[in-house]
Design a protein around this motif. Structure first.
Motif, PDB file in Angstrom:
ATOM      1  N   SER A  17       1.229  38.906  15.047  1.00 35.82           N
ATOM      2  CA  SER A  17       2.432  38.966  15.923  1.00 35.82           C
ATOM      3  C   SER A  17       2.789  40.325  16.007  1.00 35.82           C
ATOM      4  CB  SER A  17       3.373  38.205  15.424  1.00 35.82           C
ATOM      5  OG  SER A  17       2.985  36.724  15.625  1.00 35.82           O
ATOM      6  N   ARG A  19       6.569  42.806  17.614  1.00 36.02           N
ATOM      7  CA  ARG A  19       7.558  42.808  18.466  1.00 36.02           C
ATOM      8  C   ARG A  19       7.905  44.210  19.001  1.00 36.02           C
ATOM      9  NH1 ARG A  19      13.796  42.517  17.403  1.00 36.02           N
ATOM     10  NH2 ARG A  19      14.571  41.113  19.218  1.00 36.02           N
ATOM     11  N   GLN A  81       8.182  39.841  22.269  1.00 36.23           N
ATOM     12  CA  GLN A  81       8.034  39.125  21.055  1.00 36.23           C
ATOM     13  C   GLN A  81       6.292  38.652  21.482  1.00 36.23           C
ATOM     14  OE1 GLN A  81       9.115  38.743  17.845  1.00 36.23           O
ATOM     15  NE2 GLN A  81       7.124  38.107  17.473  1.00 36.23           N
TER      16      GLN A  81
END
Length: 119
Positions: A17, A19, A81
C-alpha cells in the motif's frame, strides 16, 4: 496563480500500500473538484480517481475496490489510498485541480510523484 503539490510516492512490493497526498493553494477561493491521474512509460495520461467539491467520487475500472480518493473537509487537499498494488500500477501520479467558469475550463497540475510496484 494556483500551486499543486503532491507527495507520498515510492517503491513498494506487489500487494502493498501507498498513500498519496496533494494540496492545492493560491487563487482558488472555493473548494474545487480534484483528481488523480497517472502516466506510465509509453502510455497516455489517464484518470485514476476524481472527487467533487461535495465529495462524490469516480474511479477508473482497474482501481475500483483497491484505491480510495478522499479530501479534507473544507480544503483543497486530497488523498489517494492505494491498496493491493500491482506492477501495472507503476506510473507517475499527478494531482489535478479543475473547474469550469462559463465556457472556460481551468486545469492545474502538480509536478507528479513516482509510484513503482515491484513484482
Amino acid at each position: 496563480q494556483v500551486q499543486v503539490v503532491e507527495s507520498g510516492g515510492g517503491l513498494v512490493q506487489a500487494g502493498g500500500s501507498l498513500r498519496l497526498s496533494c494540496a492545492a493553494s493560491g487563487r482558488l477561493f472555493t473548494i474545487k473538484p480534484m483528481g488523480w491521474y497517472r502516466q506510465a512509460p509509453g502510455k497516455q495520461r489517464e484518470l485514476v480517481a476524481d472527487i467533487t467539491s461535495g465529495g462524490s467520487t469516480t474511479y477508473e475500472d482497474s482501481v475500483k475496490g483497491r484505491f480510495t480518493i478522499s479530501r479534507d473537509s473544507g480544503k483543497n487537499t486530497v488523498y489517494l489510498q492505494m491498496n493491493s498494488l500491482k506492477p501495472e500500477d507503476t506510473a507517475v501520479y499527478y494531482c489535478n485541480v479543475h473547474w469550469r467558469v462559463g465556457a472556460s475550463d481551468f486545469n492545474y497540475w502538480g509536478q507528479g510523484t513516482q509510484v513503482t510496484v515491484s513484482s
